[in-house]
Design a protein around this motif. Structure first.
Motif, PDB file in Angstrom:
ATOM      1  N   GLU A 149      -3.814   3.154   5.369  1.00  0.00           N
ATOM      2  CA  GLU A 149      -3.845   2.049   6.455  1.00  0.00           C
ATOM      3  C   GLU A 149      -2.779   1.547   6.756  1.00  0.00           C
ATOM      4  OE1 GLU A 149      -6.444  -0.662   4.480  1.00  0.00           O
ATOM      5  OE2 GLU A 149      -8.406   0.383   5.152  1.00  0.00           O
ATOM      6  N   LYS A 150      -1.701   1.605   5.888  1.00  0.00           N
ATOM      7  CA  LYS A 150      -0.123   1.053   6.349  1.00  0.00           C
ATOM      8  C   LYS A 150       0.442   2.018   7.066  1.00  0.00           C
ATOM      9  CE  LYS A 150       3.361  -1.634   5.237  1.00  0.00           C
ATOM     10  NZ  LYS A 150       3.445  -2.919   5.658  1.00  0.00           N
ATOM     11  N   VAL A 151       0.470   3.213   6.667  1.00  0.00           N
ATOM     12  CA  VAL A 151       1.443   4.337   7.596  1.00  0.00           C
ATOM     13  C   VAL A 151       0.572   4.493   8.815  1.00  0.00           C
ATOM     14  CG1 VAL A 151       2.204   5.233   5.548  1.00  0.00           C
ATOM     15  CG2 VAL A 151       0.278   6.369   6.634  1.00  0.00           C
ATOM     16  N   LEU A 152      -0.624   4.342   9.038  1.00  0.00           N
ATOM     17  CA  LEU A 152      -1.243   4.255  10.424  1.00  0.00           C
ATOM     18  C   LEU A 152      -1.347   3.210  11.239  1.00  0.00           C
ATOM     19  CD1 LEU A 152      -4.474   6.565   9.522  1.00  0.00           C
ATOM     20  CD2 LEU A 152      -2.468   7.190  10.450  1.00  0.00           C
ATOM     21  N   SER A 153      -0.691   1.990  10.638  1.00  0.00           N
ATOM     22  CA  SER A 153      -0.778   0.717  11.455  1.00  0.00           C
ATOM     23  C   SER A 153       0.361   0.676  12.511  1.00  0.00           C
ATOM     24  CB  SER A 153      -0.669  -0.464  10.363  1.00  0.00           C
ATOM     25  OG  SER A 153       0.486  -0.582   9.683  1.00  0.00           O
ATOM     26  N   GLU A 154       0.317   0.024  13.608  1.00  0.00           N
ATOM     27  CA  GLU A 154       1.241  -0.404  14.543  1.00  0.00           C
ATOM     28  C   GLU A 154       2.403  -0.896  14.088  1.00  0.00           C
ATOM     29  OE1 GLU A 154      -0.214  -2.693  17.562  1.00  0.00           O
ATOM     30  OE2 GLU A 154      -1.887  -1.028  18.319  1.00  0.00           O
ATOM     31  N   SER A 155       2.206  -1.727  12.691  1.00  0.00           N
ATOM     32  CA  SER A 155       3.433  -2.374  12.210  1.00  0.00           C
ATOM     33  C   SER A 155       4.264  -1.447  11.106  1.00  0.00           C
ATOM     34  CB  SER A 155       3.101  -3.556  11.147  1.00  0.00           C
ATOM     35  OG  SER A 155       2.362  -2.906  10.211  1.00  0.00           O
ATOM     36  N   TRP A 156       3.930  -0.265  11.042  1.00  0.00           N
ATOM     37  CA  TRP A 156       4.657   0.912  10.264  1.00  0.00           C
ATOM     38  C   TRP A 156       5.741   1.418  11.043  1.00  0.00           C
ATOM     39  CZ3 TRP A 156       5.178   2.312   5.500  1.00  0.00           C
ATOM     40  CH2 TRP A 156       5.871   3.845   5.246  1.00  0.00           C
ATOM     41  N   GLN A 157       6.988   1.270  10.324  1.00  0.00           N
ATOM     42  CA  GLN A 157       8.315   1.557  11.263  1.00  0.00           C
ATOM     43  C   GLN A 157       8.995   2.700  10.397  1.00  0.00           C
ATOM     44  OE1 GLN A 157      10.511  -2.120  11.459  1.00  0.00           O
ATOM     45  NE2 GLN A 157       9.190  -2.835  13.162  1.00  0.00           N
ATOM     46  N   GLY A 158       8.187   3.223   9.513  1.00  0.00           N
ATOM     47  CA  GLY A 158       8.929   4.443   8.650  1.00  0.00           C
ATOM     48  C   GLY A 158       9.118   5.605   9.403  1.00  0.00           C
ATOM     49  N   GLU A 159      10.223   6.318   8.873  1.00  0.00           N
ATOM     50  CA  GLU A 159      10.371   7.498   9.844  1.00  0.00           C
ATOM     51  C   GLU A 159       9.477   8.752   9.290  1.00  0.00           C
ATOM     52  OE1 GLU A 159      14.370   8.369   8.978  1.00  0.00           O
ATOM     53  OE2 GLU A 159      15.329   6.735  10.276  1.00  0.00           O
ATOM     54  N   ALA A 160       9.700   9.717   9.902  1.00  0.00           N
ATOM     55  CA  ALA A 160       8.559  10.687   9.812  1.00  0.00           C
ATOM     56  C   ALA A 160       8.736  11.361   8.287  1.00  0.00           C
ATOM     57  CB  ALA A 160       8.765  12.239  10.766  1.00  0.00           C
ATOM     58  N   ALA A 161       9.925  11.183   7.610  1.00  0.00           N
ATOM     59  CA  ALA A 161      10.109  11.928   6.279  1.00  0.00           C
ATOM     60  C   ALA A 161       9.468  10.655   5.263  1.00  0.00           C
ATOM     61  CB  ALA A 161      11.455  11.920   5.780  1.00  0.00           C
ATOM     62  N   ALA A 162       9.647   9.362   5.578  1.00  0.00           N
ATOM     63  CA  ALA A 162       8.960   8.428   4.815  1.00  0.00           C
ATOM     64  C   ALA A 162       7.519   8.311   4.966  1.00  0.00           C
ATOM     65  CB  ALA A 162       9.577   7.080   5.234  1.00  0.00           C
ATOM     66  N   THR A 163       6.840   8.720   6.036  1.00  0.00           N
ATOM     67  CA  THR A 163       5.460   8.919   6.150  1.00  0.00           C
ATOM     68  C   THR A 163       5.046  10.029   5.477  1.00  0.00           C
ATOM     69  OG1 THR A 163       5.422   7.829   8.435  1.00  0.00           O
ATOM     70  CG2 THR A 163       3.467   9.036   7.877  1.00  0.00           C
ATOM     71  N   VAL A 164       5.405  11.270   5.425  1.00  0.00           N
ATOM     72  CA  VAL A 164       5.441  12.409   4.709  1.00  0.00           C
ATOM     73  C   VAL A 164       5.197  11.990   3.077  1.00  0.00           C
ATOM     74  CG1 VAL A 164       5.618  14.507   4.034  1.00  0.00           C
ATOM     75  CG2 VAL A 164       5.910  14.151   6.362  1.00  0.00           C
ATOM     76  N   ASP A 165       6.402  11.473   2.800  1.00  0.00           N
ATOM     77  CA  ASP A 165       6.508  11.010   1.261  1.00  0.00           C
ATOM     78  C   ASP A 165       5.329  10.124   0.942  1.00  0.00           C
ATOM     79  OD1 ASP A 165       8.644  12.570   1.185  1.00  0.00           O
ATOM     80  OD2 ASP A 165      10.191  10.874   1.338  1.00  0.00           O
ATOM     81  N   ALA A 166       5.042   9.035   1.626  1.00  0.00           N
ATOM     82  CA  ALA A 166       4.080   8.022   1.367  1.00  0.00           C
ATOM     83  C   ALA A 166       2.666   8.827   1.224  1.00  0.00           C
ATOM     84  CB  ALA A 166       4.032   6.859   2.043  1.00  0.00           C
ATOM     85  N   THR A 167       2.224   9.420   2.157  1.00  0.00           N
ATOM     86  CA  THR A 167       0.895  10.255   2.069  1.00  0.00           C
ATOM     87  C   THR A 167       0.794  11.301   0.933  1.00  0.00           C
ATOM     88  OG1 THR A 167       1.845  11.634   3.767  1.00  0.00           O
ATOM     89  CG2 THR A 167       0.626   9.639   4.512  1.00  0.00           C
ATOM     90  N   LEU A 168       2.032  11.987   0.726  1.00  0.00           N
ATOM     91  CA  LEU A 168       1.930  12.888  -0.551  1.00  0.00           C
ATOM     92  C   LEU A 168       1.887  12.243  -1.750  1.00  0.00           C
ATOM     93  CD1 LEU A 168       4.536  15.665   0.692  1.00  0.00           C
ATOM     94  CD2 LEU A 168       2.166  16.015   0.294  1.00  0.00           C
ATOM     95  N   ALA A 169       2.707  11.379  -1.894  1.00  0.00           N
ATOM     96  CA  ALA A 169       2.551  10.581  -3.073  1.00  0.00           C
ATOM     97  C   ALA A 169       1.350   9.693  -3.546  1.00  0.00           C
ATOM     98  CB  ALA A 169       3.905   9.582  -3.318  1.00  0.00           C
ATOM     99  N   SER A 170       0.759   9.286  -2.593  1.00  0.00           N
ATOM    100  CA  SER A 170      -0.623   8.433  -2.549  1.00  0.00           C
ATOM    101  C   SER A 170      -1.627   9.601  -3.139  1.00  0.00           C
ATOM    102  CB  SER A 170      -0.794   7.856  -1.405  1.00  0.00           C
ATOM    103  OG  SER A 170      -2.011   7.210  -1.530  1.00  0.00           O
ATOM    104  N   ARG A 171      -1.516  10.716  -2.526  1.00  0.00           N
ATOM    105  CA  ARG A 171      -2.560  11.592  -2.603  1.00  0.00           C
ATOM    106  C   ARG A 171      -2.243  12.387  -4.232  1.00  0.00           C
ATOM    107  NH1 ARG A 171      -7.458  13.197  -1.876  1.00  0.00           N
ATOM    108  NH2 ARG A 171      -7.796  15.377  -1.301  1.00  0.00           N
ATOM    109  N   TYR A 172      -0.988  12.371  -4.669  1.00  0.00           N
ATOM    110  CA  TYR A 172      -0.803  13.046  -5.972  1.00  0.00           C
ATOM    111  C   TYR A 172      -1.441  11.759  -6.818  1.00  0.00           C
ATOM    112  CZ  TYR A 172       2.533  16.245  -3.960  1.00  0.00           C
ATOM    113  OH  TYR A 172       3.019  17.570  -3.079  1.00  0.00           O
ATOM    114  N   HIS A 173      -1.069  10.654  -6.758  1.00  0.00           N
ATOM    115  CA  HIS A 173      -1.573   9.684  -7.633  1.00  0.00           C
ATOM    116  C   HIS A 173      -3.162   9.779  -7.826  1.00  0.00           C
ATOM    117  CE1 HIS A 173       2.133   7.888  -8.865  1.00  0.00           C
ATOM    118  NE2 HIS A 173       2.562   7.699  -7.660  1.00  0.00           N
TER     119      HIS A 173
END
Length: 222
Positions: A166-190
């Motif tokens: 929800e965070k990375v898909l929100s309009e307020s998310w300002q992370g770059e592409a690499a940060a988005t990938v890291d967040a989704t991968l790490a969350s999935r791993y956990h």
């Protein structure tokens, strides 16, 4: 002959606990490395994953040898077959800890945790470590109350996993592409770490009761 067979089954249980202890150590170090950008600790997790793999292979070979030589039936057969499946889940949990460590190494010297998500990933890491500890105790004691606790902890991980998306898909998310990938991968791993723990717990419940608990949505098939 029966005494030798029982000793072999006991050895299977001991080895499962040993692997689970190694997985617990791996996820403890991986989540700590992820949160602090400790690349030396991350490298330690990556290097030691082969130990978990080797232990899992050795256990599988023991279980197969029991099946071939002893031809167990009924509950003993369930124990040996379940051990093979549990071993696979534990090995995968070790791989997940390694993946988290690899994210840390890949982003070093920068932090792997994107801005705005440190609290979420800190909590996910804490839950995964608690899950690993509870799973080890469940394998050691067959205390089925721990199986229920693991399911509850997994529910918390699922909720946090959803919050990351929800965070990375929100309009307020300002992370770059690499940060988005890291967040989704790490969350999935956990989140998957918890799923595999629940899968193991389900098998332990089956061994103790002879009944399969309803399989939670998203639980990994093995």
């Amino acid at each position: 002959m029966r005494e030798v067979f029982q000793q072999s089954l006991d050895e299977v249980r001991v080895r499962l606990v040993e692997i689970s202890e190694l997985v617990t150590e791996a996820i403890e170090k991986a989540t700590r490395a992820f949160g602090t950008s400790n690349v030396a600790l991350a490298e330690e997790v990556i290097d030691n994953d082969s130990v978990i793999d080797d232990k899992a292979i050795e256990l599988d070979e023991l279980a197969i040898d029991i099946l071939a030589r002893q031809q167990p039936v009924a509950s003993d057969l369930r124990t040996v077959v379940s051990a093979l499946r549990i071993s696979a889940s534990l090995e995968r949990m070790g791989d997940i800890a390694e993946h988290i460590a690899q994210l840390t190494r890949m982003r070093f010297p920068d932090r792997a945790i994107p801005k705005g998500l440190k609290g979420t990933f800190t909590k996910m890491g804490e839950i995964d470590v608690d899950v690993a500890r509870k799973l080890t105790e469940l394998l050691r004691t067959r205390d089925l109350d721990l199986a229920e606790q693991l399911r509850n902890e997994d529910d918390k991980l699922d909720e946090l996993h959803v919050s990351v998306f929800e965070k990375v898909l929100s309009e307020s998310w300002q992370g770059e592409a690499a940060a988005t990938v890291d967040a989704t991968l790490a969350s999935r791993y956990h989140e998957r770490f918890g799923d595999h723990a629940v899968s193991v717990a389900k098998k332990i419940v089956y061994l103790a009761t002879g009944d399969w608990a309803p399989q939670p949505e998203g639980e990994p098939q093995i």
